[in-house]
Enzyme design. Sequence first.
Site, PDB file in Angstrom:
ATOM      1  N   ALA A  52       0.812  -1.224   0.000  1.00  0.00           N
ATOM      2  CA  ALA A  52       0.000   0.000   0.000  1.00  0.00           C
ATOM      3  C   ALA A  52       0.847   1.278   0.000  1.00  0.00           C
ATOM      4  O   ALA A  52       0.658   2.138  -0.864  1.00  0.00           O
ATOM      5  CB  ALA A  52      -0.970  -0.022   1.178  1.00  0.00           C
ATOM      6  N   ARG A  90      -6.078  -0.453  -8.822  1.00  0.00           N
ATOM      7  CA  ARG A  90      -6.295  -1.342  -7.675  1.00  0.00           C
ATOM      8  C   ARG A  90      -7.148  -0.612  -6.646  1.00  0.00           C
ATOM      9  O   ARG A  90      -6.781   0.478  -6.208  1.00  0.00           O
ATOM     10  CB  ARG A  90      -4.963  -1.788  -7.052  1.00  0.00           C
ATOM     11  CG  ARG A  90      -4.047  -2.533  -8.019  1.00  0.00           C
ATOM     12  CD  ARG A  90      -2.934  -3.277  -7.299  1.00  0.00           C
ATOM     13  NE  ARG A  90      -3.454  -4.398  -6.538  1.00  0.00           N
ATOM     14  CZ  ARG A  90      -2.754  -5.050  -5.601  1.00  0.00           C
ATOM     15  NH1 ARG A  90      -1.522  -4.656  -5.312  1.00  0.00           N
ATOM     16  NH2 ARG A  90      -3.284  -6.055  -4.962  1.00  0.00           N
ATOM     17  N   ASP A 238      -3.495  -2.576   4.209  1.00  0.00           N
ATOM     18  CA  ASP A 238      -3.731  -1.829   2.972  1.00  0.00           C
ATOM     19  C   ASP A 238      -4.790  -0.748   3.142  1.00  0.00           C
ATOM     20  O   ASP A 238      -4.792   0.227   2.405  1.00  0.00           O
ATOM     21  CB  ASP A 238      -4.130  -2.788   1.857  1.00  0.00           C
ATOM     22  CG  ASP A 238      -2.952  -3.622   1.388  1.00  0.00           C
ATOM     23  OD1 ASP A 238      -2.334  -3.249   0.383  1.00  0.00           O
ATOM     24  OD2 ASP A 238      -2.624  -4.624   2.042  1.00  0.00           O
ATOM     25  N   LYS A 249      -3.590  -8.585   3.103  1.00  0.00           N
ATOM     26  CA  LYS A 249      -3.537  -9.716   2.175  1.00  0.00           C
ATOM     27  C   LYS A 249      -4.401 -10.869   2.655  1.00  0.00           C
ATOM     28  O   LYS A 249      -4.455 -11.175   3.841  1.00  0.00           O
ATOM     29  CB  LYS A 249      -2.086 -10.173   2.018  1.00  0.00           C
ATOM     30  CG  LYS A 249      -1.863 -11.252   0.974  1.00  0.00           C
ATOM     31  CD  LYS A 249      -2.411 -10.872  -0.395  1.00  0.00           C
ATOM     32  CE  LYS A 249      -1.852  -9.569  -0.915  1.00  0.00           C
ATOM     33  NZ  LYS A 249      -2.498  -9.147  -2.188  1.00  0.00           N
TER      34      LYS A 249
END
Length: 350
Positions: A52, A90, A238, A249
């Site tokens: 991130a 993303r 993130d 994750k």
Amino acid sequence: MKEKIKNIALTSDGSAVRIIDQTRLPGELVYLELREREELYEAIRALRVRGAPAIGIFAAYAVYVLSRSYGEAEFHARLDADIDYLISCRPTAVNLARQAERMRELAHGMTGRPASEITAALRAEAAAIHEEDIAMCRAIAEHGLSLLREGDTVLTHCNAGPLATSEYGTGLGPLLLAAERGMKIGAYVDETRPLLQGARLTAWELQNAGIDATLICDNMAALAMKEGRVQAVLAGCDRMAANGDAANKIGTSGAAIIAKHYGVPVYILLPSSTVDLACPTGADIPIELRSPEEIRSLWYERPMAPEGVKCWNPAFDVTDHELITAVVTEKGVIYPPYDIHLQELFGGDT
């Protein structure tokens, strides 16, 4: 400890962003110089640059590099289009959009000034974003190390070291700082299916730093904790919602659930740029879905699943705040209730 990893930088002439291609690790250390719109987008999408904070830094430099080619009349229109394009890449990590928007706000605040002047300001802003992250990661490492003791062994999931951020990293920062100071803190490293960031990247970073690291499959973490091999779980983040729910994750929440069962503390380490107070809870965080081939065939000489089988491949999951022992930021260690303490610390910053 060996020389710190420099995973993102501008080339000396400022014409390109230079990165380590993380898809080639650990077998090859390959640097890429990227300057075209599509290859900058592809580097984020294909995870050549990932993590991130790192993709936020990368996006800032990318905006500067792209702005060098804009003409006076088209400057802001092209800037907006390129920033929107990069942000669309993303959706889960908040840093990408936040740092790109910071660059946009600066440029629009200089409307009417010569393009060369705006471009120079964008370069300085991108460098400032990078330096801020370095300072934040160092502070996170200091605060995180205060939670560990000589001889501890931690469990890591995914990669939250220098490759994902800058210099020290977040989740790995305490380990790297401990190694600098001669402290012995080891790690069990989840391989992190399906993209193997733990096996390919975290194990490589820790080995490079001279840290005692043991690679395990994700489904071995429960036994490691049951046998008392792990004294803490360290993970990056993130996006953190206002209530302390943490997107990281895929598999992080599973490790946290197991840790809760066995009484192992779970520490989430992140910079303030990853806190999203506009996002009420983890249920409001968009979860990126990736290609089924990452499960079926990516790391195999031949596919390891029946042809045509359906695959569901979310890149992230959300660890509920009730499972998190403490949140570590550059401003210190935060304990529950997170909704109150995150607002107190970051209400004017994020």
